[in-house]
Design a protein around this motif. Sequence first.
Motif, PDB file in Angstrom:
ATOM      1  N   VAL A  41       0.857  -1.189   0.000  1.00 40.05           N
ATOM      2  CA  VAL A  41       0.000   0.000   0.000  1.00 40.05           C
ATOM      3  C   VAL A  41       0.890   1.235   0.000  1.00 40.05           C
ATOM      4  O   VAL A  41       2.065   1.172   0.375  1.00 40.05           O
ATOM      5  N   ARG A  42       0.345   2.362  -0.416  1.00 41.29           N
ATOM      6  CA  ARG A  42       1.113   3.606  -0.386  1.00 41.29           C
ATOM      7  C   ARG A  42       1.384   4.007   1.063  1.00 41.29           C
ATOM      8  O   ARG A  42       0.526   3.861   1.921  1.00 41.29           O
ATOM      9  N   PRO A  43       2.572   4.534   1.326  1.00 44.72           N
ATOM     10  CA  PRO A  43       2.828   5.062   2.673  1.00 44.72           C
ATOM     11  C   PRO A  43       1.956   6.285   2.923  1.00 44.72           C
ATOM     12  O   PRO A  43       1.457   6.904   1.976  1.00 44.72           O
ATOM     13  N   GLY A  44       1.762   6.644   4.184  1.00 47.53           N
ATOM     14  CA  GLY A  44       0.827   7.711   4.506  1.00 47.53           C
ATOM     15  C   GLY A  44       1.425   8.818   5.349  1.00 47.53           C
ATOM     16  O   GLY A  44       2.482   8.679   5.972  1.00 47.53           O
ATOM     17  N   ILE A  45       0.705   9.950   5.374  1.00 45.56           N
ATOM     18  CA  ILE A  45       1.071  11.063   6.255  1.00 45.56           C
ATOM     19  C   ILE A  45       0.791  10.674   7.701  1.00 45.56           C
ATOM     20  O   ILE A  45       1.543  11.001   8.615  1.00 45.56           O
ATOM     21  N   THR A  46      -0.318   9.983   7.909  1.00 46.53           N
ATOM     22  CA  THR A  46      -0.645   9.433   9.217  1.00 46.53           C
ATOM     23  C   THR A  46      -0.974   7.958   9.036  1.00 46.53           C
ATOM     24  O   THR A  46      -1.252   7.512   7.920  1.00 46.53           O
ATOM     25  N   GLY A  47      -0.926   7.201  10.120  1.00 44.31           N
ATOM     26  CA  GLY A  47      -1.158   5.764   9.987  1.00 44.31           C
ATOM     27  C   GLY A  47      -1.553   5.122  11.298  1.00 44.31           C
ATOM     28  O   GLY A  47      -1.585   5.765  12.359  1.00 44.31           O
ATOM     29  N   TRP A  48      -1.843   3.831  11.232  1.00 46.88           N
ATOM     30  CA  TRP A  48      -2.317   3.064  12.387  1.00 46.88           C
ATOM     31  C   TRP A  48      -1.266   3.046  13.499  1.00 46.88           C
ATOM     32  O   TRP A  48      -1.601   3.165  14.683  1.00 46.88           O
ATOM     33  N   ALA A  49      -0.003   2.909  13.143  1.00 49.96           N
ATOM     34  CA  ALA A  49       1.047   2.894  14.165  1.00 49.96           C
ATOM     35  C   ALA A  49       1.194   4.271  14.817  1.00 49.96           C
ATOM     36  O   ALA A  49       1.386   4.366  16.032  1.00 49.96           O
ATOM     37  N   GLN A  50       1.098   5.332  14.034  1.00 55.08           N
ATOM     38  CA  GLN A  50       1.307   6.679  14.575  1.00 55.08           C
ATOM     39  C   GLN A  50       0.228   7.056  15.590  1.00 55.08           C
ATOM     40  O   GLN A  50       0.521   7.679  16.605  1.00 55.08           O
TER      41      GLN A  50
END
Length: 416
Positions: free
Chosen positions: A358-367
Amino acid sequence: MLNPPFPFPRRHQAPQLTLAWDLFFFGLVVLLLLVAAGLEFISVPPAAFWLWVIAGVLALVMTQLSAFAEHGSAYLVPLLTWIIAAALLIAVGQAPLILALIPLHLVWLAARTVAQLTLQRRSPPLKLGFLDPPTPELSEALHTQRIQPVMVSSRDPSSLRGLDGLVVRNEPSGQLHHRVLEHAQLMKLSIIPERLLTEDLTGRVSLQAVDQNWVTQAAFQPTYLFWKRGLDVLFTLLAAPVLLPLMALVALVVYFNSGRPILFWQQRVGQDGKPFQLVKFRTMTRDSERAGPAFAKQGDMRITPVGAFLRKFRLDELPQFWNVLRGDMSIIGPRPEQLAFTVEFEESIPMYTSRHWVRPGITGWAQVNQGYTDSAAQITEKLEYDFYYVKHCSAPLDLKIVWKTVLTILTGFGSR
């Protein structure tokens, strides 16, 4: 989201309000908006009012879909309504109303949260039977989620009575275990693998479970990923009137505090392992990487005073909406790693490259669950969150991340 290979009892999550309750709360909020407009607390043109009502109806319809119902939570209807309304209002040139509607949605959210918590506390706890004692990690998660573990005797199938499900660890061993499982199936109890229960309750996929068979790229939802890309671009363009002035203000602050360069460019690894140049506001000294790439630590001396503030509230990430428009990133996804760290992880962690499906994100589940990382143990935990997102990538999970991102920005959670 991938459907689990077992009939999983979902009562461990907060019991969900019915559609009738959602309609009741929506009606109250509509009435409250009309009263506020009548008392001139807020100016709402008729066209904007009906766009907001349409947004609310769409949110109610969407939350009745099975995929959303699985992830139902107090924030879902108010947040989804606000997101849809924001897009519609920006499209018709009524962007100022977006901020004016926030207090109304906060009241809606508070009322729905109180109702849902009351419902949850009045409902009996979920009872799950265990043939083996749960692990310490699972025991803690069970307590947090109001799930009552009950030890089951493999010699006494009658101990299954009154349970909502039976948790098994790996493959059952011995004839007695098989006998208990047969009785559980006759009683139509959910038979739950302990590993998947732990995954569901903690929001993490154990690195020990990541192998060639943990998930296949063909099991993803290509349709959702296609729509997600379109929504990324649409939201970025619609939010540009708000983002551009904010970024200009942050750029001035960075310039007057620590001079040039204002922006920091760094090579990161994106979807399918392709490198790209990530951009963010500079929050460290100019020679921050003189000794090579390194994770930011708590109290890192390389971080400027203004940079600490920007990182605390994630304002340094704003330029990455440019990466979103270019297609390098998504708004939501695992954070892109530096090339040096990616090479190291690929050598030590099986199937690490699946993180790049998947594309990396500005925000995410880990953050939103963990924050920044600065130790080997935290990095391992972050990867477990990332693998969970890759496995369960879906619209409901993305909405949950959006809501938790708002809370993260407001509280400064996990900053370095």
